[in-house]
Design a protein around this motif. Structure first.
Motif, PDB file in Angstrom:
ATOM      1  N   GLY A 150       0.817  -1.204   0.000  1.00 18.27           N
ATOM      2  CA  GLY A 150       0.000   0.000   0.000  1.00 18.27           C
ATOM      3  C   GLY A 150       0.852   1.255   0.000  1.00 18.27           C
ATOM      4  O   GLY A 150       2.081   1.214  -0.029  1.00 18.27           O
ATOM      5  N   SER A 154      -3.482   3.862  -1.388  1.00 10.34           N
ATOM      6  CA  SER A 154      -3.997   2.496  -1.338  1.00 10.34           C
ATOM      7  C   SER A 154      -3.603   1.849  -0.020  1.00 10.34           C
ATOM      8  O   SER A 154      -2.660   2.272   0.644  1.00 10.34           O
ATOM      9  N   SER A 155      -4.356   0.834   0.358  1.00 13.75           N
ATOM     10  CA  SER A 155      -4.063   0.099   1.578  1.00 13.75           C
ATOM     11  C   SER A 155      -3.291  -1.175   1.236  1.00 13.75           C
ATOM     12  O   SER A 155      -3.245  -1.600   0.082  1.00 13.75           O
TER      13      SER A 155
END
Length: 255
Positions: A150, A154-155
């Motif tokens: 991530g 984003s993770s």
């Protein structure tokens, strides 16, 4: 579907006519991005570190081991890194399928992967656990970070899409590059190697740092030991010792 080749290491080279002996332990080695494990297009020539690792394992195990060097250059050799990362799951399933077809016992199997290959082995381990049984040991050599850990927008990938501690009875991750590798813990035992130094021994750039993970593991297989400033020794037995868990900082510059 990515073309995947399974090369059987004999003594000092491939012998793909050598049968798998399911009564022996099995070791599987896989490469990462823009790399090769040997295929018909390159006359079955793997990366030098893979040959060295296969031979080191043969020296340790004698003739009583199956040693497989896996090639997925068809999916890894591209300038489009995200596309290569997206193929990790498929390649991992192909590895698991092959081992199951050969009748290999996961409980007597060690999976070893570098960079994207570490996540390939994570998927293979997950598949084997769900369909046959848990893999004994999984070694992730600087598991790839980009597209997995991530970032700002984003993770991190969920555990079923990357290497995680459930992928084998013991999962060990070597972390050698904060730029190209996955920074957070991923296994039962996470080794952070020279983590406060800009460059690893013999390295002059971040790509070399990334590669130091397989250099170090080969050193350990060859019997090298690294005394630490606290009086302990980092060695192959440290990696294999089930009672050693958590995160550990290791200094391979220390004398």
């Amino acid at each position: 579907m990515v073309d995947v080749f399974f090369n059987n290491w004999d003594n000092s080279g491939f012998n793909n006519s050598r049968p798998i002996d399911t009564s022996d332990p099995t070791y599987v080695i896989v490469h990462g991005y823009q790399s090769t494990g040997g295929n018909p297009d390159n006359n079955f020539t793997p990366q030098a570190w893979m040959s060295e690792m296969a031979e080191n394992i043969r020296d340790l195990e004698g003739n009583d081991a199956n040693i497989l060097v896996v090639d997925w250059q068809d999916g890894a050799d591209t300038l489009n890194y995200p596309a290569a990362a997206d193929r990790v799951d498929d390649v991992g399933v192909e590895v698991a399928n092959y081992l199951l077809d050969q009748g290999v016992n996961p409980a007597d199997t060690t999976l070893i992967g570098h960079s994207l290959g570490a996540h390939v082995m994570g998927e293979a381990g997950e598949e084997l656990r769900e369909r046959s049984g848990e893999v004994d040991l999984l070694i992730g050599l600087d598991p790839a970070g980009p597209e997995f850990e991530g970032g700002w927008f984003s993770s991190a990938n969920p555990t079923d899409d990357r290497l995680d501690p459930t992928d084998a009875d013991r999962v060990v991750a070597f972390h050698t590059s904060s730029t190209l590798g996955y920074d957070d813990p991923l296994g039962d035992f996470d080794v952070y190697v020279n983590w406060d130094d800009w460059f690893q021994p013999g390295s002059w750039n971040f790509a070399d740092n990334h590669s130091y993970a397989h250099t170090l593991y080969n050193d350990l297989l060859e019997g090298n030991q690294f005394p630490q400033n606290n009086g302990t020794i980092f060695s192959l037995s440290t990696v294999q010792n089930d009672s050693i868990t958590g995160s550990k900082s290791v200094d391979t510059f220390a004398v």
